[in-house]
Scaffold this active site. Structure first.
Site, PDB file in Angstrom:
ATOM      1  N   SER A 139       0.862  -1.182   0.000  1.00  0.00           N
ATOM      2  CA  SER A 139       0.000   0.000   0.000  1.00  0.00           C
ATOM      3  C   SER A 139       0.893   1.224   0.000  1.00  0.00           C
ATOM      4  O   SER A 139       2.081   1.144   0.345  1.00  0.00           O
ATOM      5  CB  SER A 139      -0.871  -0.005   1.268  1.00  0.00           C
ATOM      6  OG  SER A 139      -1.503   1.240   1.476  1.00  0.00           O
ATOM      7  N   TYR A 152      -2.470  -1.255  10.377  1.00  0.00           N
ATOM      8  CA  TYR A 152      -2.384  -1.366   8.918  1.00  0.00           C
ATOM      9  C   TYR A 152      -1.037  -0.856   8.415  1.00  0.00           C
ATOM     10  O   TYR A 152      -0.369  -1.512   7.605  1.00  0.00           O
ATOM     11  CB  TYR A 152      -3.527  -0.573   8.292  1.00  0.00           C
ATOM     12  CG  TYR A 152      -3.680  -0.770   6.803  1.00  0.00           C
ATOM     13  CD1 TYR A 152      -4.372  -1.870   6.298  1.00  0.00           C
ATOM     14  CD2 TYR A 152      -3.164   0.158   5.899  1.00  0.00           C
ATOM     15  CE1 TYR A 152      -4.540  -2.049   4.929  1.00  0.00           C
ATOM     16  CE2 TYR A 152      -3.324  -0.009   4.536  1.00  0.00           C
ATOM     17  CZ  TYR A 152      -4.010  -1.108   4.060  1.00  0.00           C
ATOM     18  OH  TYR A 152      -4.160  -1.284   2.706  1.00  0.00           O
TER      19      TYR A 152
END
Length: 257
Positions: A139, A152
């Site tokens: 990401s 995350y």
């Protein structure tokens, strides 16, 4: 680029980014293994649809990516793995001092630990076949951070670090390991969030996309699952044989800021 004769396992691939990558790998000729934890009729129907429309072999294998043994069993049940796409992931947003411990554990397990287990199971198969590609879906948050996303961000930074290690361990072999780092991608899940966000900010669709959802994405455009799939296919190509241990950002300039 033809991947005929190769088998690709894509974790978390019955929707969104994972499914988009599965479609593009299948269109390039790879047999594909879809995965989720649900084992529904719809999951198996997706595999049949891919097989029918592309002519490759496609199947669905259930495995809970929060459980290491099931991650390894996914690869072992597939029986072959030339391309491993570690895509499974979940998200939770909260201040770190209020972050639920069970959510932290689940995010680290699914977003990071699962890739360790699947990679460990797949590398011997790749070595036996004399070729392999490990593609980790990280990401923009694997390269930068945002508040309230501690688990995350930690998991995605971990994926980037593990990618580099796998690349170094396989550097003298015809195996590569890389991480794709998407920004905001237009998936069904994101699409579902748009009306609620419009209501919350009292904005029209275009305005809420540009000023709220894509605030940090300079292109002000979503990436698409097809673009991510195309990036994965490129990483499987001969042109990418010397690309290993790195990140490819598909984020509209997010990490250039």
């Amino acid at each position: 680029m033809s991947l005929t004769g190769k088998t690709a396992i894509i974790t978390g691939s019955t929707s969104g980014i994972g499914l988009g990558i599965a479609w593009e790998l299948a269109r390039a000729g790879a047999d594909v293994v879809l995965n989720s934890f649900t084992d529904s009729d719809e999951d198996h129907a997706l595999a049949r649809q891919i097989a029918d429309e592309t002519g490759v072999k496609a199947r669905y294998i259930k495995a809970d990516m929060s459980k290491g043994a099931e991650c390894r069993a996914l690869v072992e049940t597939a029986g072959r793995c030339d391309v491993l796409v570690n895509n499974a992931g979940i998200q939770h947003v909260a201040p770190i001092d209020e972050f639920p411990v069970d959510k932290w554990d689940a995010i680290i397990a699914i977003n990071l630990n699962s890739a360790f287990h699947t990679t460990a199971a797949a590398l011997p198969m790749m070595r036996a076949a004399g070729w392999g590609r490990v593609i980790n879906i990280a990401s923009a948050h694997g390269l930068t951070a945002s508040p309230f996303k501690s688990a995350y961000v930690a998991a995605k930074h971990g994926i980037v670090g593990m990618t580099k290690t796998v690349a170094l361990e396989t550097a003298r072999e015809p195996i590569t390991a890389n991480a794709i780092c998407p920004g905001y991608v237009l998936t069904p899940l994101v699409e579902e969030q748009i009306p609620d966000t419009m209501e919350k900010y009292d904005m029209g669709r275009d305005e809420v996309i540009e000023k709220v959802m894509l605030e940090r994405q300079p292109s002000k455009e979503f990436a698409t699952v097809e673009q991510l799939g195309g990036t994965a296919v490129f990483l499987c190509s001969d042109a990418a044989a010397q690309i290993t241990g790195t990140t490819l950002s598909v984020d509209g300039g997010w990490t250039a800021l």
